[in-house]
Design a protein around this motif. Sequence first.
Motif, PDB file in Angstrom:
ATOM      1  N   THR A 174     -11.811  -3.973   2.367  1.00 47.74           N
ATOM      2  CA  THR A 174     -11.074  -4.274   3.584  1.00 47.74           C
ATOM      3  C   THR A 174      -9.667  -3.705   3.474  1.00 47.74           C
ATOM      4  O   THR A 174      -8.967  -3.983   2.499  1.00 47.74           O
ATOM      5  CB  THR A 174     -10.979  -5.788   3.827  1.00 47.74           C
ATOM      6  N   ILE A 175      -9.283  -2.929   4.476  1.00 46.24           N
ATOM      7  CA  ILE A 175      -7.939  -2.366   4.509  1.00 46.24           C
ATOM      8  C   ILE A 175      -7.088  -3.187   5.478  1.00 46.24           C
ATOM      9  O   ILE A 175      -7.587  -3.658   6.515  1.00 46.24           O
ATOM     10  CB  ILE A 175      -7.959  -0.874   4.912  1.00 46.24           C
ATOM     11  N   SER A 176      -5.830  -3.381   5.132  1.00 44.74           N
ATOM     12  CA  SER A 176      -4.917  -4.114   6.007  1.00 44.74           C
ATOM     13  C   SER A 176      -3.505  -3.605   5.758  1.00 44.74           C
ATOM     14  O   SER A 176      -3.264  -2.870   4.800  1.00 44.74           O
ATOM     15  CB  SER A 176      -5.004  -5.619   5.750  1.00 44.74           C
ATOM     16  N   ARG A 177      -2.592  -3.985   6.619  1.00 50.48           N
ATOM     17  CA  ARG A 177      -1.211  -3.549   6.424  1.00 50.48           C
ATOM     18  C   ARG A 177      -0.246  -4.659   6.809  1.00 50.48           C
ATOM     19  O   ARG A 177      -0.537  -5.482   7.694  1.00 50.48           O
ATOM     20  CB  ARG A 177      -0.918  -2.278   7.216  1.00 50.48           C
ATOM     21  N   ASN A 178       0.888  -4.656   6.138  1.00 52.19           N
ATOM     22  CA  ASN A 178       1.993  -5.556   6.434  1.00 52.19           C
ATOM     23  C   ASN A 178       3.207  -4.674   6.662  1.00 52.19           C
ATOM     24  O   ASN A 178       3.859  -4.239   5.712  1.00 52.19           O
ATOM     25  CB  ASN A 178       2.223  -6.530   5.279  1.00 52.19           C
ATOM     26  N   ASN A 179       3.494  -4.371   7.905  1.00 52.77           N
ATOM     27  CA  ASN A 179       4.583  -3.441   8.210  1.00 52.77           C
ATOM     28  C   ASN A 179       5.950  -4.012   7.836  1.00 52.77           C
ATOM     29  O   ASN A 179       6.873  -3.247   7.526  1.00 52.77           O
ATOM     30  CB  ASN A 179       4.555  -3.061   9.685  1.00 52.77           C
ATOM     31  N   ALA A 180       6.076  -5.315   7.846  1.00 54.06           N
ATOM     32  CA  ALA A 180       7.352  -5.920   7.459  1.00 54.06           C
ATOM     33  C   ALA A 180       7.674  -5.638   5.990  1.00 54.06           C
ATOM     34  O   ALA A 180       8.843  -5.620   5.600  1.00 54.06           O
ATOM     35  CB  ALA A 180       7.323  -7.417   7.713  1.00 54.06           C
ATOM     36  N   GLU A 181       6.610  -5.424   5.194  1.00 54.33           N
ATOM     37  CA  GLU A 181       6.794  -5.142   3.774  1.00 54.33           C
ATOM     38  C   GLU A 181       6.474  -3.696   3.430  1.00 54.33           C
ATOM     39  O   GLU A 181       6.386  -3.337   2.257  1.00 54.33           O
ATOM     40  CB  GLU A 181       5.917  -6.082   2.946  1.00 54.33           C
ATOM     41  N   ASN A 182       6.262  -2.866   4.466  1.00 59.66           N
ATOM     42  CA  ASN A 182       5.951  -1.444   4.242  1.00 59.66           C
ATOM     43  C   ASN A 182       4.786  -1.270   3.269  1.00 59.66           C
ATOM     44  O   ASN A 182       4.824  -0.397   2.388  1.00 59.66           O
ATOM     45  CB  ASN A 182       7.178  -0.681   3.723  1.00 59.66           C
ATOM     46  N   THR A 183       3.761  -2.079   3.447  1.00 63.98           N
ATOM     47  CA  THR A 183       2.663  -2.095   2.488  1.00 63.98           C
ATOM     48  C   THR A 183       1.309  -2.029   3.194  1.00 63.98           C
ATOM     49  O   THR A 183       1.118  -2.683   4.222  1.00 63.98           O
ATOM     50  CB  THR A 183       2.723  -3.353   1.613  1.00 63.98           C
ATOM     51  N   VAL A 184       0.415  -1.251   2.612  1.00 64.84           N
ATOM     52  CA  VAL A 184      -0.989  -1.211   3.020  1.00 64.84           C
ATOM     53  C   VAL A 184      -1.816  -1.667   1.830  1.00 64.84           C
ATOM     54  O   VAL A 184      -1.571  -1.225   0.693  1.00 64.84           O
ATOM     55  CB  VAL A 184      -1.400   0.194   3.478  1.00 64.84           C
ATOM     56  N   TYR A 185      -2.763  -2.543   2.099  1.00 66.21           N
ATOM     57  CA  TYR A 185      -3.602  -3.096   1.045  1.00 66.21           C
ATOM     58  C   TYR A 185      -5.035  -2.585   1.167  1.00 66.21           C
ATOM     59  O   TYR A 185      -5.508  -2.276   2.260  1.00 66.21           O
ATOM     60  CB  TYR A 185      -3.630  -4.620   1.136  1.00 66.21           C
ATOM     61  N   LEU A 186      -5.704  -2.543   0.026  1.00 66.58           N
ATOM     62  CA  LEU A 186      -7.143  -2.284   0.002  1.00 66.58           C
ATOM     63  C   LEU A 186      -7.770  -3.374  -0.861  1.00 66.58           C
ATOM     64  O   LEU A 186      -7.634  -3.352  -2.082  1.00 66.58           O
ATOM     65  CB  LEU A 186      -7.461  -0.901  -0.546  1.00 66.58           C
ATOM     66  N   GLN A 187      -8.389  -4.339  -0.203  1.00 69.63           N
ATOM     67  CA  GLN A 187      -9.090  -5.402  -0.909  1.00 69.63           C
ATOM     68  C   GLN A 187     -10.483  -4.909  -1.239  1.00 69.63           C
ATOM     69  O   GLN A 187     -11.245  -4.522  -0.348  1.00 69.63           O
ATOM     70  CB  GLN A 187      -9.166  -6.658  -0.038  1.00 69.63           C
ATOM     71  N   MET A 188     -10.813  -4.916  -2.520  1.00 64.57           N
ATOM     72  CA  MET A 188     -12.096  -4.394  -2.987  1.00 64.57           C
ATOM     73  C   MET A 188     -12.892  -5.525  -3.622  1.00 64.57           C
ATOM     74  O   MET A 188     -12.470  -6.079  -4.646  1.00 64.57           O
ATOM     75  CB  MET A 188     -11.873  -3.254  -3.971  1.00 64.57           C
TER      76      MET A 188
END
Length: 127
Positions: free
Chosen positions: A70-84
Amino acid sequence: QEQLVESGGGLVQPGGSLRLSCVGSGFPSFFHYTIGWFRQAPGKEREGVSCIRSTDGGTYYADSVKGRFTISRNNAENTVYLQMNSLKPEDSAIYYCATVDCQPSGPHYSATPYDYWGQGTQVTVSS
């Protein structure tokens, strides 16, 4: 100076989980960038794993990871995550994030002067 930095890789047993992070620094407007994840294993071609669009948050997943990642992003933290989740030995690779064009066929990296590619993080799935 803009850069992307990945983290969160490591050694995990089959069936385990990892969460990768891609942090953008130096970007005046990180939320304007569509971000993708690629992976490359030794002797194999680079594979576009997932991407998330900046415009509508739309996502893409390669068939090989659909239902597990699952990919997600938190623009407030300038971060994109990839939950594997439910990791398999064949998921072992170096994982890279990059600024991309997220198309129905997957993430496309254009390598223009305005595109960015991280240094990668190693994921090893082994018992």
